[in-house]
Scaffold this active site. Structure first.
Site, PDB file in Angstrom:
ATOM      1  N   ARG A 257      62.306  24.911 -15.987  1.00 47.76           N
ATOM      2  CA  ARG A 257      61.470  26.061 -15.633  1.00 47.76           C
ATOM      3  C   ARG A 257      59.991  25.801 -15.960  1.00 47.76           C
ATOM      4  O   ARG A 257      59.099  26.428 -15.406  1.00 47.76           O
ATOM      5  CB  ARG A 257      62.003  27.306 -16.371  1.00 47.76           C
ATOM      6  CG  ARG A 257      61.512  28.595 -15.786  1.00 47.76           C
ATOM      7  CD  ARG A 257      62.371  29.752 -16.254  1.00 47.76           C
ATOM      8  NE  ARG A 257      61.711  31.008 -15.997  1.00 47.76           N
ATOM      9  CZ  ARG A 257      62.271  32.190 -16.124  1.00 47.76           C
ATOM     10  NH1 ARG A 257      63.516  32.294 -16.480  1.00 47.76           N
ATOM     11  NH2 ARG A 257      61.612  33.283 -15.863  1.00 47.76           N
TER      12      ARG A 257
ATOM     13  N   ARG B  65      69.375  49.530 -26.859  1.00 48.21           N
ATOM     14  CA  ARG B  65      69.801  48.118 -26.874  1.00 48.21           C
ATOM     15  C   ARG B  65      70.016  47.544 -25.479  1.00 48.21           C
ATOM     16  O   ARG B  65      70.772  46.601 -25.277  1.00 48.21           O
ATOM     17  CB  ARG B  65      71.076  47.926 -27.702  1.00 48.21           C
ATOM     18  CG  ARG B  65      70.881  48.291 -29.146  1.00 48.21           C
ATOM     19  CD  ARG B  65      71.990  47.732 -30.022  1.00 48.21           C
ATOM     20  NE  ARG B  65      71.757  48.122 -31.395  1.00 48.21           N
ATOM     21  CZ  ARG B  65      72.121  49.280 -31.903  1.00 48.21           C
ATOM     22  NH1 ARG B  65      72.761  50.154 -31.169  1.00 48.21           N
ATOM     23  NH2 ARG B  65      71.865  49.568 -33.152  1.00 48.21           N
TER      24      ARG B  65
ATOM     25  N   ASN C  77      54.754  25.832 -14.700  1.00 46.72           N
ATOM     26  CA  ASN C  77      53.459  25.891 -15.392  1.00 46.72           C
ATOM     27  C   ASN C  77      52.420  24.951 -14.790  1.00 46.72           C
ATOM     28  O   ASN C  77      51.358  24.741 -15.373  1.00 46.72           O
ATOM     29  CB  ASN C  77      53.641  25.575 -16.886  1.00 46.72           C
ATOM     30  CG  ASN C  77      54.425  26.663 -17.584  1.00 46.72           C
ATOM     31  OD1 ASN C  77      54.247  27.842 -17.270  1.00 46.72           O
ATOM     32  ND2 ASN C  77      55.299  26.297 -18.484  1.00 46.72           N
TER      33      ASN C  77
ATOM     34  N   GLU D 171      49.946  31.536  -7.105  1.00 49.22           N
ATOM     35  CA  GLU D 171      51.332  31.211  -7.463  1.00 49.22           C
ATOM     36  C   GLU D 171      52.114  30.754  -6.225  1.00 49.22           C
ATOM     37  O   GLU D 171      52.965  29.878  -6.301  1.00 49.22           O
ATOM     38  CB  GLU D 171      52.038  32.415  -8.111  1.00 49.22           C
ATOM     39  CG  GLU D 171      51.350  32.977  -9.354  1.00 49.22           C
ATOM     40  CD  GLU D 171      51.381  32.043 -10.573  1.00 49.22           C
ATOM     41  OE1 GLU D 171      52.264  31.176 -10.655  1.00 49.22           O
ATOM     42  OE2 GLU D 171      50.494  32.189 -11.436  1.00 49.22           O
TER      43      GLU D 171
ATOM     44  N   LYS E  15      61.492  30.193  -6.781  1.00 48.29           N
ATOM     45  CA  LYS E  15      61.509  30.674  -8.174  1.00 48.29           C
ATOM     46  C   LYS E  15      62.960  30.875  -8.626  1.00 48.29           C
ATOM     47  O   LYS E  15      63.341  30.483  -9.723  1.00 48.29           O
ATOM     48  CB  LYS E  15      60.721  31.989  -8.282  1.00 48.29           C
ATOM     49  CG  LYS E  15      60.772  32.673  -9.637  1.00 48.29           C
ATOM     50  CD  LYS E  15      59.616  32.321 -10.542  1.00 48.29           C
ATOM     51  CE  LYS E  15      59.803  32.822 -11.962  1.00 48.29           C
ATOM     52  NZ  LYS E  15      58.939  33.908 -12.350  1.00 48.29           N
TER      53      LYS E  15
ATOM     54  N   HIS F 247      48.647  25.444 -15.166  1.00 51.12           N
ATOM     55  CA  HIS F 247      48.414  26.433 -16.227  1.00 51.12           C
ATOM     56  C   HIS F 247      47.728  25.841 -17.461  1.00 51.12           C
ATOM     57  O   HIS F 247      47.091  26.576 -18.209  1.00 51.12           O
ATOM     58  CB  HIS F 247      49.731  27.112 -16.634  1.00 51.12           C
ATOM     59  CG  HIS F 247      50.186  28.143 -15.627  1.00 51.12           C
ATOM     60  ND1 HIS F 247      50.522  27.818 -14.333  1.00 51.12           N
ATOM     61  CD2 HIS F 247      50.339  29.491 -15.719  1.00 51.12           C
ATOM     62  CE1 HIS F 247      50.868  28.929 -13.682  1.00 51.12           C
ATOM     63  NE2 HIS F 247      50.762  29.956 -14.500  1.00 51.12           N
TER      64      HIS F 247
ATOM     65  N   LYS G 226      61.960  37.497 -17.068  1.00 51.66           N
ATOM     66  CA  LYS G 226      61.089  37.453 -18.249  1.00 51.66           C
ATOM     67  C   LYS G 226      60.354  38.784 -18.347  1.00 51.66           C
ATOM     68  O   LYS G 226      59.692  39.208 -17.392  1.00 51.66           O
ATOM     69  CB  LYS G 226      60.068  36.319 -18.121  1.00 51.66           C
ATOM     70  CG  LYS G 226      60.651  34.972 -18.448  1.00 51.66           C
ATOM     71  CD  LYS G 226      59.601  34.050 -19.061  1.00 51.66           C
ATOM     72  CE  LYS G 226      58.953  33.167 -18.064  1.00 51.66           C
ATOM     73  NZ  LYS G 226      57.915  32.311 -18.639  1.00 51.66           N
TER      74      LYS G 226
ATOM     75  N   GLU H  69      64.457  29.051 -19.842  1.00 51.02           N
ATOM     76  CA  GLU H  69      63.282  28.178 -19.955  1.00 51.02           C
ATOM     77  C   GLU H  69      63.433  27.102 -21.026  1.00 51.02           C
ATOM     78  O   GLU H  69      62.646  27.011 -21.967  1.00 51.02           O
ATOM     79  CB  GLU H  69      62.024  29.007 -20.239  1.00 51.02           C
ATOM     80  CG  GLU H  69      60.766  28.259 -19.824  1.00 51.02           C
ATOM     81  CD  GLU H  69      59.526  29.137 -19.822  1.00 51.02           C
ATOM     82  OE1 GLU H  69      58.947  29.321 -20.871  1.00 51.02           O
ATOM     83  OE2 GLU H  69      59.154  29.621 -18.748  1.00 51.02           O
TER      84      GLU H  69
ATOM     85  N   HIS I  75      44.808  28.171 -17.940  1.00 52.35           N
ATOM     86  CA  HIS I  75      44.749  29.167 -19.029  1.00 52.35           C
ATOM     87  C   HIS I  75      43.449  29.050 -19.805  1.00 52.35           C
ATOM     88  O   HIS I  75      42.862  30.058 -20.209  1.00 52.35           O
ATOM     89  CB  HIS I  75      45.913  28.963 -20.015  1.00 52.35           C
ATOM     90  CG  HIS I  75      47.148  29.701 -19.605  1.00 52.35           C
ATOM     91  ND1 HIS I  75      48.412  29.312 -20.000  1.00 52.35           N
ATOM     92  CD2 HIS I  75      47.322  30.816 -18.849  1.00 52.35           C
ATOM     93  CE1 HIS I  75      49.301  30.148 -19.494  1.00 52.35           C
ATOM     94  NE2 HIS I  75      48.671  31.070 -18.789  1.00 52.35           N
TER      95      HIS I  75
ATOM     96  N   HIS J 262      44.048  35.618 -12.882  1.00 48.51           N
ATOM     97  CA  HIS J 262      44.958  34.569 -13.354  1.00 48.51           C
ATOM     98  C   HIS J 262      45.219  33.544 -12.241  1.00 48.51           C
ATOM     99  O   HIS J 262      45.137  32.335 -12.468  1.00 48.51           O
ATOM    100  CB  HIS J 262      46.268  35.228 -13.805  1.00 48.51           C
ATOM    101  CG  HIS J 262      47.341  34.254 -14.167  1.00 48.51           C
ATOM    102  ND1 HIS J 262      47.292  33.482 -15.303  1.00 48.51           N
ATOM    103  CD2 HIS J 262      48.483  33.899 -13.520  1.00 48.51           C
ATOM    104  CE1 HIS J 262      48.359  32.706 -15.351  1.00 48.51           C
ATOM    105  NE2 HIS J 262      49.099  32.941 -14.294  1.00 48.51           N
TER     106      HIS J 262
END
Ligand SMILES: NC(=O)c1ccc[n+]([C@@H]2O[C@H](COP(=O)([O-])OP(=O)(O)OC[C@H]3O[C@@H](n4cnc5c(N)ncnc54)[C@H](O)[C@@H]3O)[C@@H](O)[C@H]2O)c1
Length: 359
Positions: A240, A120, A244, A184, A226, A247, A142, A236, A251, A263
């Site tokens: 946040r 956990r 993107n 990025e 960041k 993106h 994340k 998010e 994407h 990417h």
């Protein structure tokens, strides 16, 4: 050693910047790391750095071991997580033990996810070794894996206890991975730091020649950008999402190329497309659009790509899990150093942008 504090209340941690692993053991002692540590890495990084890191830890009295899985995004899946958890059990980790993620974003996301669910949740430390992970993915908490064609669809927010960045590891990084990471980095400049964008333009030769001083400065500014966004929006819910930028179309390009383009390079193309939409709306000047394209060219990006039929690209865009109430979400620059979010980009604007980025 250069240091940055990520202020997330009880989840706060430091990011340390160095050009070697020599300060690692002391940094772990400072956060009261337990004796039992499992270094999780991938097959490539294992060959390059796992022994060095493991030896440093042994010398300082840590009871550490290494678990390596096969490198590659295709292994970012539940089977690999179960392999890591099995290693945790075999090696006798308990609730107080710690996982050390040594590698790129794939390692960080998976070792972090395994740490989030093993018993956990146990503590973990990030030692990112790609530019993308040093400037982006290791900060923010994340973690997760891909599942049934969807990227990062299963996961958890789990903040590391420490991020230790050794920019020296970038010397062995394949060139295309360095370019991908720069996507990025440049994105961070465009969304919120004009001065940093200028710095990237002016110091491109030093950065590309992997000068440690410049790499540390660059990683530090990146992590602070960041971190600031994450501090204001840890889970998010809104802000946040500016991360993107590039993106929405990026994407779709990534899918169109069946993930054979990196990417970061796809995000680069997506940033040009979004900037073109902003330019056509008179939100940014032609000069800003040209500077954005030019900086990408300086760092080795393609700025135009062969695209499949528009309907195909739109199909990929419509699969985007970041849609709001069924509408595509775009982040558009309002200048170099600031962006806004919108869901009202018209099909004709998307079509114009796709033509603009087409070879
Ligand atoms: N958690 C987040 O916030 C976040 C943000 C962005 C991206 N990501 C994730 O990050 C992943 C991509 O990360 P990445 O670009 O680092 O890819 P990666 O981890 O697959 O690394 C790229 C390649 O470089 C190799 N490598 C790593 N370090 C090296 C080094 N120092 N020298 C030589 N080779 C090295 C790896 O073995 C791999 O083959 C994706 O899965 C993406 O979803 C996560």
């Amino acid at each position: 050693m250069d240091k940055l504090f990520v202020d997330l209340g009880k989840n706060s941690y430091n990011i340390l910047f160095s050009d070697s692993f020599s300060g690692l053991a002391e940094a772990l002692t400072e956060i009261n790391a337990p004796k039992k540590l499992l270094i999780v890495t991938d097959s490539n990084v294992n060959e390059l750095y796992a022994d060095e890191v493991n030896n440093i830890l042994h010398k300082k009295g840590y009871d550490s071991a290494v678990y390596a899985f096969n490198a590659g995004e295709e292994n970012k899946k539940m089977d690999t997580i179960l392999g890591i958890c099995e290693a945790c059990i075999k090696y006798g980790l308990d609730r107080k033990s710690m996982i050390i993620a040594l590698g790129g974003g794939v390692v960080g996301d998976m070792a972090g996810f395994a740490a989030a669910i093993f018993m956990r949740g146990i503590d973990f430390v990030q030692i990112p070794t790609t530019l993308l992970s040093q400037s982006d993915s290791s900060v923010g908490g994340k973690t997760g894996i891909d599942f049934l064609e969807s990227k990062n669809i299963l996961g958890a927010f789990h903040q590391p206890k420490l991020v230790y960045i050794n920019v020296g590891t970038l010397k062995t990084l394949p060139q295309e991975q360095f370019v991908s990471g720069m996507g990025e980095v440049i994105k961070h400049g465009i969304i919120c730091d004009r001065e940093f964008f200028n710095y990237l333009e002016e110091n491109h030769s030093e950065i590309k020649s992997l000068d440690s001083r410049n790499l540390i400065k660059m990683d530090k500014v990146n992590c602070s950008i960041k971190a600031k966004v994450v501090e204001q929006d840890e889970k998010e819910n809104g802000l946040r999402a500016v991360l993107n930028f590039g993106h929405t179309i990026g994407h779709a390009v990534e899918s169109a190329y069946d993930f054979k383009m990196t990417h970061g390079e796809c995000v680069g193309i997506g940033m040009i497309a979004a900037s073109y939409i902003a330019y056509k709306r008179d939100m940014i000047s032609l000069n800003d659009l040209e500077r954005i394209e030019n900086v990408l060219t300086l760092y080795g990006f393609r700025t135009r790509v062969k695209l499949p039929k528009e309907e195909k690209i739109l199909e990929f865009m419509n699969k985007d899990k970041k849609k709001i109430a069924g509408k595509l979400k775009f982040v558009l620059p309002t200048e170099i150093g600031a962006v806004m979010q919108t869901t009202d980009v018209k099909p004709s604007e998307i079509s114009g942008a796709l033509k603009y980025i087409s070879e």
